[in-house]
Design an enzyme around this catalytic site. Structure first.
Site, PDB file in Angstrom:
ATOM      1  N   THR A   1       0.858  -1.186   0.000  1.00 27.74           N
ATOM      2  CA  THR A   1       0.000   0.000   0.000  1.00 27.74           C
ATOM      3  C   THR A   1       0.898   1.241   0.000  1.00 27.74           C
ATOM      4  O   THR A   1       2.057   1.154   0.407  1.00 27.74           O
ATOM      5  CB  THR A   1      -0.958   0.016   1.212  1.00 27.74           C
ATOM      6  OG1 THR A   1      -1.693  -1.180   1.175  1.00 27.74           O
ATOM      7  CG2 THR A   1      -1.890   1.193   1.223  1.00 27.74           C
TER       8      THR A   1
ATOM      9  N   ASN B   1      -3.540  -4.190  -1.622  1.00 29.21           N
ATOM     10  CA  ASN B   1      -3.532  -4.984  -0.397  1.00 29.21           C
ATOM     11  C   ASN B   1      -2.170  -5.629  -0.162  1.00 29.21           C
ATOM     12  O   ASN B   1      -1.205  -4.913  -0.025  1.00 29.21           O
ATOM     13  CB  ASN B   1      -4.683  -5.984  -0.352  1.00 29.21           C
ATOM     14  CG  ASN B   1      -4.985  -6.405   1.084  1.00 29.21           C
ATOM     15  OD1 ASN B   1      -4.639  -5.684   2.026  1.00 29.21           O
ATOM     16  ND2 ASN B   1      -5.597  -7.545   1.283  1.00 29.21           N
TER      17      ASN B   1
ATOM     18  N   SER C   1     -12.125  -1.132   4.917  1.00 31.14           N
ATOM     19  CA  SER C   1     -10.718  -0.726   4.855  1.00 31.14           C
ATOM     20  C   SER C   1     -10.271  -0.129   6.180  1.00 31.14           C
ATOM     21  O   SER C   1     -11.096   0.280   6.996  1.00 31.14           O
ATOM     22  CB  SER C   1     -10.559   0.307   3.752  1.00 31.14           C
ATOM     23  OG  SER C   1      -9.242   0.798   3.697  1.00 31.14           O
TER      24      SER C   1
ATOM     25  N   GLY D   1      -0.090   0.004   5.988  1.00 32.25           N
ATOM     26  CA  GLY D   1       0.182  -0.772   7.197  1.00 32.25           C
ATOM     27  C   GLY D   1      -0.998  -1.593   7.673  1.00 32.25           C
ATOM     28  O   GLY D   1      -1.037  -2.018   8.828  1.00 32.25           O
TER      29      GLY D   1
HETATM   30  O1  DON Z   1      -7.701  -1.224   2.948  1.00 33.53           O
HETATM   31  C1  DON Z   1      -7.008  -1.743   3.831  1.00 33.53           C
HETATM   32  O2  DON Z   1      -7.180  -1.566   5.010  1.00 33.53           O
HETATM   33  C2  DON Z   1      -5.857  -2.646   3.423  1.00 33.53           C
HETATM   34  N1  DON Z   1      -6.147  -3.268   2.143  1.00 33.53           N
HETATM   35  C3  DON Z   1      -4.586  -1.854   3.402  1.00 33.53           C
HETATM   36  C4  DON Z   1      -3.403  -2.745   3.099  1.00 33.53           C
HETATM   37  C5  DON Z   1      -2.122  -2.205   3.552  1.00 33.53           C
HETATM   38  O3  DON Z   1      -2.023  -1.135   4.127  1.00 33.53           O
HETATM   39  C6  DON Z   1      -0.953  -3.075   3.299  1.00 33.53           C
HETATM   40  N2  DON Z   1       0.197  -2.490   3.911  1.00 33.53           N
HETATM   41  N3  DON Z   1       0.844  -2.895   4.753  1.00 33.53           N
END
Ligand code: DON
Length: 521
Positions: free
Chosen positions: A333, A353, A404, A424
């Site tokens: 992300t 993701n 999310s 994160g």
């Molecule tokens: O939307 C979300 O909460 C997750 N798909 C975010 C993924 C993410 O931050 C991956 N990083 N570490």
């Protein structure tokens, strides 16, 4: 750094912050496809300086029409490990292309084609593979090797190329060009849509042309809160970010954190995280599908009730609230923050993701598809990849958006503003919280992004902290208060901007844990 350059180039051409955001998102698709891209989605918080209007552009992916609540369970009702994370069955319908078209048209000044030009050039001419990209390829090599199109683009004869290798992505350049020329139709209809649907279905996925054609960006009203006079503007559902952030700040506003000793402060902050993440698991999901008591969750009275149950010297066991396992450390992300000379702002968090999303690429498209389906709750109470639990509010349904944690935010005080956010996974919200408290205490962008971090998400009932965030004495004191602690290395990749009205100084800073850059002109 290349994505930052793309944004600066667009500002220099007379584009506004919104044009720059489009350019940065598109460039990230090319230079950081393991983190975000047009095969994924994002949430963009916008502030228009001319009239003070704030809005959230929701380009979050939605589930394919053939998706169902139990699609990742076996016939005995057990969740099939990794089914919601690997390969095209884990991919939701991308929202980023539609969001870029929408933002360029409605808020930008230069037009989509100019905004996308730097990304197209990066994809076509190529750029030297950096260490971070190389390391991500090593991490996902086996999964990427399963899909010939992905293998052909990001691997060199099936192997991870050396740092410095020129990575060219001609198919992705063509896909971006189709988008530039035709807008939505270039991606969601016609040749590219057909290639994606054919590729996804041949590899076991369930996308249809209708799913793509029906995808729509939604503009939503941001959530707002107040912490001792600091105005907070953040992402509404389908992100849990704003609700959880504001709930935590409401709980904390009843304490005198400025005068609390450090352990006391960590304790109150952690307890507030626990309660708010618990409510996330219980209540939150896609607002187009579920009713949520948002007003209650964000009310100061509700926060006062929760605060009354927090003991000053003892951790509340999460089991006293309602159960589950350890999250996986995520580091994908991307977040970026933009401020232009007129004061327009963008706080954008964009994602596929997990690293390289599903690792799947449909032949001929150059597009890494996301694995955002894992952000749904595959079964009530069973943790997802980030250890988050949920219930029916976040169950899978056709064309529903997965909940999310992305928390693109603005903070405003009498003395200045901050634009912040980070990747994160579940830790996003606690990072933005700690950054917000630091800004409140006078921290600038550099301080906000560098700050040592800690995190509690209700379940697992563990207080995680970065190497060096707590002293040995603090660890001992917290253990005495019944905390279970875990040292988790480092996490996050925050990109923040602060503007100090008194001195006029603008500071742009990239997290020292990542490779980003902040530029001010
Ligand atoms: O939307 C979300 O909460 C997750 N798909 C975010 C993924 C993410 O931050 C991956 N990083 N570490």
């Amino acid at each position: 750094p290349l994505a930052t350059r793309a944004g600066m180039e667009i500002l220099a051409q007379g584009g506004n912050a919104f044009d720059a955001a489009v350019a940065v998102s598109a460039a990230l698709s090319v230079v950081e496809p393991y983190s975000s891209g047009i095969g994924g989605g994002g949430l963009w918080l916008l502030h228009r300086a001319s009239d003070g209007f704030d809005t959230l552009v929701d380009g979050r992916e939605y589930a394919p029409g053939a998706a169902s609540a139990t699609m990742y369970q076996d016939k005995d009702g057990n969740v099939i490990p990794r089914a919601s994370m690997d390969g095209p069955l884990s991919s939701a319908i991308p929202g980023m292309p539609a969001a870029l078209v929408y933002m360029a048209k409605k808020y930008g000044r230069l037009g989509l084609a100019r905004d996308l030009a730097p990304a197209i050039k990066l994809a076509r001419d190529g750029f030297p593979l950096d260490q971070r990209f190389h390391d991500r390829l090593v991490g996902k090599q086996a999964l990427l090797q399963r899909w010939p199109a992905a293998t052909a683009v990001v691997l060199d004869q099936g192997q991870v190329p050396a740092v410095g290798w020129l990575l060219k992505q001609p198919d992705l350049a063509d896909t971006l060009e189709l988008l530039a020329k035709q807008g939505d139709a270039g991606f969601y209809q016609g040749k590219r849509a057909q290639q994606m649907v054919d590729g996804v279905r041949a590899a076991g996925g369930i996308w249809t042309l209708d799913d793509l054609r029906q995808y729509k960006v939604v503009e939503r009203k941001p959530l707002t809160g107040d912490y001792h006079g600091m105005h907070v503007v953040s992402a509404p559902p389908p992100s849990s970010g704003g609700v959880v952030l504001i709930e935590i700040l409401n709980i904390l506003s009843g304490y005198d954190l400025a005068h609390a000793d450090p352990v006391q402060r960590i304790h109150y902050v952690t307890e507030a995280m626990r309660y708010a993440y618990h409510d996330r698991a219980d209540y939150l999901g896609d607002p187009d599908f579920v009713q949520m008591p948002l007003r209650l969750l964000m009310s100061p009275d509700y926060a006062a009730g929760l605060r009354a149950t927090i003991l000053p010297d003892r951790a509340t066991p999460s089991s006293a609230l309602t159960s589950v396992s350890m999250p996986q450390l995520g580091n994908n992300t991307t977040h970026y923050s933009v401020l232009d000379k007129d004061g327009n702002r963008v706080s954008g968090t964009v994602t596929v993701n997990f690293s390289f999303g599903s690792c799947f690429m449909a032949p001929g498209t150059g597009v890494v598809l996301n694995d955002e389906m894992d952000d749904f709750s595959s079964k009530a109470g069973v943790p997802n990849g980030y250890g988050l639990v949920g219930n029916s509010a976040n169950a899978i349904a056709p064309h529903k958006r997965p909940l999310s944690s992305m928390t693109p935010s603005f903070l405003e005080t009498r003395d200045g503003i901050a634009i912040l956010g980070t990747p994160g996974g579940s830790r996003i919200i606690s990072m933005v919280l700690l950054g917000s408290l630091d800004f409140f205490d006078g921290g600038d962008a550099r301080s906000i992004v560098s700050l040592p971090r800690y995190h509690h998400q209700y379940l697992p009932d563990v207080l995680e902290y970065e190497d060096g965030a707590f002293t040995d004495a603090q660890v001992a004191a917290l253990q005495k208060m019944s905390y279970t602690l875990a040292d988790h290395g480092h996490w996050g990749n925050m990109q923040a901007i602060t503007w100090d009205y008194k001195t006029g100084k603008v500071t742009a800073a990239a997290d020292p844990r990542g490779i980003g850059t902040g530029e001010v002109h």
